[in-house]
Write a protein that holds these residues in place. Structure first.
Motif, mmCIF file in Angstrom:
data_model
loop_
_atom_site.group_PDB
_atom_site.id
_atom_site.type_symbol
_atom_site.label_atom_id
_atom_site.label_comp_id
_atom_site.label_asym_id
_atom_site.label_seq_id
_atom_site.Cartn_x
_atom_site.Cartn_y
_atom_site.Cartn_z
ATOM 1 N N MET A 47 47.392 13.756 66.241
ATOM 2 C CA MET A 47 46.703 14.667 65.318
ATOM 3 C C MET A 47 47.117 16.112 65.623
ATOM 4 O O MET A 47 46.986 16.560 66.757
ATOM 5 C CB MET A 47 45.192 14.466 65.489
ATOM 6 C CG MET A 47 44.305 15.473 64.801
ATOM 7 S SD MET A 47 44.272 15.364 63.011
ATOM 8 C CE MET A 47 42.876 14.292 62.744
ATOM 9 N N LYS A 48 47.593 16.792 64.597
ATOM 10 C CA LYS A 48 47.949 18.208 64.751
ATOM 11 C C LYS A 48 46.964 19.056 63.932
ATOM 12 O O LYS A 48 46.702 18.764 62.770
ATOM 13 C CB LYS A 48 49.368 18.460 64.243
ATOM 14 C CG LYS A 48 50.480 17.934 65.129
ATOM 15 C CD LYS A 48 51.822 18.448 64.624
ATOM 16 C CE LYS A 48 52.989 18.021 65.497
ATOM 17 N NZ LYS A 48 53.140 16.577 65.646
ATOM 18 N N THR A 49 46.442 20.091 64.587
ATOM 19 C CA THR A 49 45.466 20.962 63.930
ATOM 20 C C THR A 49 45.972 22.394 63.979
ATOM 21 O O THR A 49 46.462 22.847 65.021
ATOM 22 C CB THR A 49 44.108 20.898 64.666
ATOM 23 O OG1 THR A 49 43.672 19.545 64.700
ATOM 24 C CG2 THR A 49 43.052 21.752 63.993
ATOM 25 N N LEU A 50 45.831 23.099 62.869
ATOM 26 C CA LEU A 50 46.178 24.514 62.857
ATOM 27 C C LEU A 50 44.933 25.318 62.504
ATOM 28 O O LEU A 50 44.278 25.062 61.483
ATOM 29 C CB LEU A 50 47.280 24.777 61.814
ATOM 30 C CG LEU A 50 47.829 26.191 61.830
ATOM 31 C CD1 LEU A 50 48.695 26.433 63.065
ATOM 32 C CD2 LEU A 50 48.639 26.472 60.558
ATOM 33 N N ASP A 110 57.306 26.113 57.807
ATOM 34 C CA ASP A 110 55.905 26.364 57.442
ATOM 35 C C ASP A 110 55.008 25.375 58.198
ATOM 36 O O ASP A 110 54.877 24.212 57.814
ATOM 37 C CB ASP A 110 55.745 26.198 55.921
ATOM 38 C CG ASP A 110 54.302 26.411 55.484
ATOM 39 O OD1 ASP A 110 53.470 26.804 56.337
ATOM 40 O OD2 ASP A 110 54.006 26.180 54.295
ATOM 41 N N VAL A 111 54.377 25.866 59.251
ATOM 42 C CA VAL A 111 53.626 24.965 60.133
ATOM 43 C C VAL A 111 52.446 24.316 59.390
ATOM 44 O O VAL A 111 52.202 23.115 59.514
ATOM 45 C CB VAL A 111 53.128 25.730 61.389
ATOM 46 C CG1 VAL A 111 52.293 24.816 62.270
ATOM 47 C CG2 VAL A 111 54.298 26.300 62.157
ATOM 48 N N ALA A 112 51.749 25.122 58.578
ATOM 49 C CA ALA A 112 50.547 24.610 57.903
ATOM 50 C C ALA A 112 50.849 23.373 57.052
ATOM 51 O O ALA A 112 49.996 22.503 56.878
ATOM 52 C CB ALA A 112 49.921 25.705 57.056
ATOM 53 N N ALA A 113 52.063 23.338 56.518
ATOM 54 C CA ALA A 113 52.411 22.212 55.636
ATOM 55 C C ALA A 113 52.693 20.934 56.429
ATOM 56 O O ALA A 113 52.870 19.875 55.836
ATOM 57 C CB ALA A 113 53.635 22.582 54.800
ATOM 58 N N HIS A 114 52.753 21.055 57.734
ATOM 59 C CA HIS A 114 53.136 19.892 58.537
ATOM 60 C C HIS A 114 52.100 19.501 59.575
ATOM 61 O O HIS A 114 52.434 18.869 60.574
ATOM 62 C CB HIS A 114 54.492 20.149 59.212
ATOM 63 C CG HIS A 114 55.603 20.290 58.218
ATOM 64 N ND1 HIS A 114 55.910 21.483 57.624
ATOM 65 C CD2 HIS A 114 56.433 19.353 57.681
ATOM 66 C CE1 HIS A 114 56.904 21.300 56.775
ATOM 67 N NE2 HIS A 114 57.251 20.015 56.787
ATOM 68 N N VAL A 115 50.868 19.909 59.363
ATOM 69 C CA VAL A 115 49.811 19.493 60.294
ATOM 70 C C VAL A 115 48.833 18.565 59.569
ATOM 71 O O VAL A 115 48.845 18.460 58.340
ATOM 72 C CB VAL A 115 49.043 20.707 60.882
ATOM 73 C CG1 VAL A 115 49.960 21.581 61.729
ATOM 74 C CG2 VAL A 115 48.373 21.519 59.783
ATOM 75 N N ASP A 116 48.000 17.901 60.329
ATOM 76 C CA ASP A 116 47.041 16.970 59.736
ATOM 77 C C ASP A 116 45.792 17.674 59.229
ATOM 78 O O ASP A 116 45.098 17.183 58.345
ATOM 79 C CB ASP A 116 46.621 15.925 60.796
ATOM 80 C CG ASP A 116 47.831 15.237 61.383
ATOM 81 O OD1 ASP A 116 48.453 14.458 60.651
ATOM 82 O OD2 ASP A 116 48.176 15.511 62.559
#
Ligand code: URP
Ligand code: ZN
Ligand code: ZN
Length: 472
Positions: free
Chosen positions: A1-4, A42-48
């Motif tokens: 799980m990746k969270t931003l 774009d990090v936000a587009a690749h997190v859960d």
């Protein structure tokens, strides 16, 4: 799980800035420029999961380094279990507690540690570590200190009060400190002159002074100052580091400050109750109401200015951190054991849920900077008790223990409001404070969000602590 966590102001003890926090699994992976691009990606587009923290502070999870869940004490047991107490802590933005294993006379500290591990394992919603109370200082207990340090129990609490229960005499304290000077342990001290207090209590009861108010007057500041001074002298003599717990008297602060000025490794903690509550208004409440606020050291006189002095000492670093000494008891069936005899009221107050909010008021009033708030509630506890790096900071490699705190929010404290502690009253009933704990993550898992508890008993993990990071 990746969270931003995006758009917030990240506050560490060392400074603040707009930044995004990327948590990968249980760990902070990166603290990024706002907008979160990494090498054009774009990090936000690749997190859960994305948590919007715009207009909010993003701070390390709180560390409450002094709690007593389910503690057998005063003829009963503290009313919060590890399950209820750590859940309440999470609600309030605390993601780690350090609780106390108890050795009563005749008990083996290592066996007690195993017992406390059993109580906590599978119960805690957040991470937990342990200090060890030593109340039977003899050869085997001193040997046990080494064993316990290897298990991550690197701090040991001694008592100068509660004769027959916890009290160690000066010779026993000296021996424990000699040991600590060789193995790097931190000696924590309950600094009140127990012999003096016992006489004053007996005299008060004989005079018919049985109400809760007299709990305060029979534990005068002189008994705290004297014991603090004596503990410091013994620490100086032995070379052991000393951490004085639940400091409430301004005269005790002066002893700690003077020792620090002399270069000694002496540290002090205070608690929210000593910043806000008083002998006159709370212990002195009508009838038996004052029992709600019976704790030791006791609440001090506002007329004497102790509360203001505690805030000042936190600002000037004469005191280093704030823990709660969370030791809750219900009025019904517990505090009421002391009806007609204040000395039988179980000693303790519950605050584990409110520490972050109550201390944030120091930022609101200008007594503390935002960074100092984080330092005394999160970072210094981590460094003092050997957890820094994993805990107490938002930085790559740290545990994903993060709180999104809304400075424009509001918190109403009390039973039926923000109270999740297993108590039938609140020591803080009616407190209306600025700020609000919006979202809490414990090792990357969201445990509180949007007014909902999303954690679970058993998520919390034992923290094997290193030696204090305040010594060279
Ligand atoms: O009143 C208190 N402080 N109860 C908990 C035990 C202790 O001395 O810390
Ligand atoms: Zn104590
Ligand atoms: Zn305590």
């Amino acid at each position: 799980m990746k969270t931003l966590i995006t758009g917030g102001t990240v506050v560490n003890a060392t400074g603040r800035g707009l930044a995004d926090v990327l948590i990968d699994g249980e760990t902070v992976a990166a603290v990024l420029e706002p907008g979160s691009t990494l090498l054009g990606f774009d990090v936000a587009a690749h997190v859960d999961r994305v948590i919007d923290a715009r207009g909010k502070y993003v701070i390390p999870g709180g560390i409450d380094a002094h709690t007593h869940m389910e503690m057998p004490f005063g003829g009963t047991s503290a009313s919060d279990t590890f399950e209820t107490g750590t859940r309440a802590a999470a609600w309030g933005g605390t993601t780690t507690i350090v609780d106390f294993v108890v050795q009563y006379p005749g008990e083996n500290p290592v066996d007690q540690f195993a017992l406390w591990q059993d109580k906590a394992a599978g119960s805690c919603a957040i991470d937990y570590g342990f200090h060890q109370i030593l109340s039977d200082v003899q050869d085997s207990s001193l040997d046990a200190m080494d064993e316990l340090i290897a298990e991550g129990v690197t701090s040991f609490k001694l008592f100068m009060a509660y004769r027959g229960v916890f009290l160690s005499d000066d010779g026993q304290i000296l021996r424990a400190m000699q040991k600590a000077a060789t193995n790097g342990a931190m000696v924590m001290m309950h600094a009140e002159n127990g012999s003096v207090i016992d006489v004053l209590v007996r005299q008060a009861l004989e005079a018919g002074d049985t109400a809760p108010y007299f709990h305060g007057t029979t534990r005068p500041w002189q008994a705290e100052e004297e014991a603090t001074h004596r503990a410091i002298m013994l620490a100086d003599l032995t070379g052991a580091p000393l951490y004085v717990v639940h400091v409430s008297a301004k005269q005790a602060v002066a002893q700690i400050a003077a020792a620090r000025d002399r270069g000694l490794n002496v540290f002090g903690e205070t608690c929210p109750q000593y910043l806000y509550l008083s002998l006159e208004e709370h212990l002195g409440a009508p009838g038996f109401e004052g029992a709600k606020w019976v704790c030791s050291t006791p609440l001090r006189s506002r007329a004497e200015g102790h509360q203001d002095h505690m805030w000042r000492a936190l600002r000037t670093n004469d005191l280093q951190l704030v823990s709660t000494d969370h030791c809750p008891f219900c009025m019904k069936g517990q505090k009421e054991m002391g009806l007609g005899d204040f000395s039988k009221i179980p000693n303790g107050i519950g605050s584990v849920e409110h520490r972050m909010d109550l201390l944030y008021q120091g930022v609101v009033t200008g007594d503390l900077t935002l960074e100092r708030w984080v330092e005394i509630c999160c970072t210094t506890p981590a460094r003092m008790f050997g957890m820094y790096g994993r805990k107490g900071v938002i930085a790559p490699g740290a545990d994903g223990d993060v709180v999104v705190y809304d400075p424009n929010g509001h918190t109403s404290i009390g039973v039926g409001k923000t109270h999740h502690m297993a108590m039938d009253y609140s020591a803080w009933e009616g407190f209306e404070v600025d700020g609000h704990v919006d979202t809490v993550l414990s090792r990357g898992e969201v445990v509180v969000d949007g007014g909902e508890f999303l954690g679970r008993a058993g998520h919390g993990r034992y923290v094997r602590r290193d030696l204090t990071q305040y010594l060279v």
